[in-house]
Design an enzyme around this catalytic site. Sequence first.
Site, PDB file in Angstrom:
ATOM      1  N   ASP A 226      -5.049   1.454  10.757  1.00 53.98           N
ATOM      2  CA  ASP A 226      -6.470   1.297  11.099  1.00 53.98           C
ATOM      3  C   ASP A 226      -6.601   0.901  12.570  1.00 53.98           C
ATOM      4  O   ASP A 226      -6.741   1.751  13.442  1.00 53.98           O
ATOM      5  CB  ASP A 226      -7.078   0.259  10.158  1.00 53.98           C
TER       6      ASP A 226
ATOM      7  N   LYS B 206      -6.742   5.976  11.005  1.00 50.26           N
ATOM      8  CA  LYS B 206      -8.158   5.862  11.365  1.00 50.26           C
ATOM      9  C   LYS B 206      -8.344   5.963  12.878  1.00 50.26           C
ATOM     10  O   LYS B 206      -7.398   5.846  13.642  1.00 50.26           O
ATOM     11  CB  LYS B 206      -8.718   4.537  10.851  1.00 50.26           C
TER      12      LYS B 206
ATOM     13  N   ASP C 254      -5.958  -0.232  -1.766  1.00 52.12           N
ATOM     14  CA  ASP C 254      -6.799  -1.056  -2.640  1.00 52.12           C
ATOM     15  C   ASP C 254      -8.091  -1.518  -1.990  1.00 52.12           C
ATOM     16  O   ASP C 254      -8.233  -1.512  -0.767  1.00 52.12           O
ATOM     17  CB  ASP C 254      -6.024  -2.313  -3.058  1.00 52.12           C
TER      18      ASP C 254
ATOM     19  N   PHE D 128     -13.864   3.535   4.709  1.00 55.87           N
ATOM     20  CA  PHE D 128     -12.988   2.717   3.865  1.00 55.87           C
ATOM     21  C   PHE D 128     -12.554   3.549   2.670  1.00 55.87           C
ATOM     22  O   PHE D 128     -13.371   4.169   2.000  1.00 55.87           O
ATOM     23  CB  PHE D 128     -13.711   1.443   3.405  1.00 55.87           C
ATOM     24  N   VAL D 129     -11.244   3.579   2.416  1.00 55.79           N
ATOM     25  CA  VAL D 129     -10.715   4.421   1.337  1.00 55.79           C
ATOM     26  C   VAL D 129      -9.896   3.593   0.350  1.00 55.79           C
ATOM     27  O   VAL D 129      -9.396   2.521   0.697  1.00 55.79           O
ATOM     28  CB  VAL D 129      -9.847   5.573   1.906  1.00 55.79           C
TER      29      VAL D 129
ATOM     30  N   GLY E  95       0.763  -1.242   0.000  1.00 55.23           N
ATOM     31  CA  GLY E  95       0.000   0.000   0.000  1.00 55.23           C
ATOM     32  C   GLY E  95       0.798   1.299   0.000  1.00 55.23           C
ATOM     33  O   GLY E  95       0.326   2.311  -0.498  1.00 55.23           O
TER      34      GLY E  95
ATOM     35  N   ASP F  95       0.934   3.421   4.617  1.00 51.77           N
ATOM     36  CA  ASP F  95      -0.132   4.128   3.903  1.00 51.77           C
ATOM     37  C   ASP F  95      -1.271   4.476   4.857  1.00 51.77           C
ATOM     38  O   ASP F  95      -1.753   5.602   4.892  1.00 51.77           O
ATOM     39  CB  ASP F  95      -0.659   3.282   2.727  1.00 51.77           C
TER      40      ASP F  95
HETATM   41  P1  IMP Z   1      -4.331  -2.398  10.882  1.00 56.03           P
HETATM   42  O1  IMP Z   1      -3.405  -3.509  11.286  1.00 56.03           O
HETATM   43  O2  IMP Z   1      -5.745  -2.633  11.331  1.00 56.03           O
HETATM   44  O3  IMP Z   1      -3.827  -1.039  11.277  1.00 56.03           O
HETATM   45  O4  IMP Z   1      -4.476  -2.499   9.316  1.00 56.03           O
HETATM   46  C1  IMP Z   1      -3.630  -1.886   8.441  1.00 56.03           C
HETATM   47  C2  IMP Z   1      -3.796  -2.437   7.035  1.00 56.03           C
HETATM   48  O5  IMP Z   1      -5.169  -2.687   6.695  1.00 56.03           O
HETATM   49  C3  IMP Z   1      -3.294  -1.418   6.031  1.00 56.03           C
HETATM   50  O6  IMP Z   1      -1.909  -1.547   5.816  1.00 56.03           O
HETATM   51  C4  IMP Z   1      -4.136  -1.729   4.823  1.00 56.03           C
HETATM   52  O7  IMP Z   1      -3.555  -2.749   4.070  1.00 56.03           O
HETATM   53  C5  IMP Z   1      -5.453  -2.245   5.383  1.00 56.03           C
HETATM   54  N1  IMP Z   1      -6.488  -1.184   5.436  1.00 56.03           N
HETATM   55  C6  IMP Z   1      -7.059  -0.656   6.550  1.00 56.03           C
HETATM   56  N2  IMP Z   1      -7.972   0.264   6.238  1.00 56.03           N
HETATM   57  C7  IMP Z   1      -7.996   0.340   4.883  1.00 56.03           C
HETATM   58  C8  IMP Z   1      -8.750   1.147   3.943  1.00 56.03           C
HETATM   59  O8  IMP Z   1      -9.592   1.996   4.307  1.00 56.03           O
HETATM   60  N3  IMP Z   1      -8.479   0.940   2.636  1.00 56.03           N
HETATM   61  C9  IMP Z   1      -7.569   0.033   2.196  1.00 56.03           C
HETATM   62  N4  IMP Z   1      -6.847  -0.728   3.030  1.00 56.03           N
HETATM   63  C10 IMP Z   1      -7.050  -0.588   4.368  1.00 56.03           C
END
Ligand code: IMP
Length: 182
Positions: A103, A131, A159, A152-153, A45, A100
């Site tokens: 979340d 987020k 992607d 969601f973006v 990403g 990128d």
């Molecule tokens: P985390 O471990 O929950 O912080 O997730 C991070 C990963 O989830 C990012 O590196 C993205 O690959 C994916 N992700 C989370 N939110 C989005 C979104 O809104 N769009 C696309 N990918 C996302």
Amino acid sequence: MQVKDLEFKKFITAKTIAEKVAGLAHKINHDYKDKTPVLLPVLNGSFMFAADLLKEIKIPCRVSFVKTSSYSGTTSTGQLKTLIGHDESLFNQHILIVEDIVDTGLTLEKIIEELRGLGAKSVEAITLLRKKPAREKQLDVKYVGFDLETEFVLGYGLDYDGLGRNYKDIYKQQEPPKAGQN
Ligand code: IMP
């Protein structure tokens, strides 16, 4: 704009992103002066963000792209990812992880933990998007481009089911995300 079954609309324009990226790079140029950091973009990403950011970084630095494995085992708390692809020693280096989007922050937490274990001199992170869950968790991210809620973006490297990484703007899903989507 339709991507597979979902409807997206333009959210952050390429121009706004470029201005933000230049501002973030300016801070890094200041904070890491004389430190020769290793920038560690996390694929897939972050490829577009990392490329634009690096073009604005004027201080000496190294770059090593990394990836997290899909999983290396499972724990009661979910998938345990490990960092793969770093090809040079990160021991005693000032590391700046380039993400990128953060979340829940679980991915970033794991990466930071692993890098600390490798004996890095310092480990910090920059993310273009953050987020709400990561914010609420008070996960320490030194540089943040834009703070989002839980939308969601896609676009600018991000992607939906493998699609949309190529767009130069960032789009947001029209409807609230369904459970398990990301
Ligand atoms: P985390 O471990 O929950 O912080 O997730 C991070 C990963 O989830 C990012 O590196 C993205 O690959 C994916 N992700 C989370 N939110 C989005 C979104 O809104 N769009 C696309 N990918 C996302």
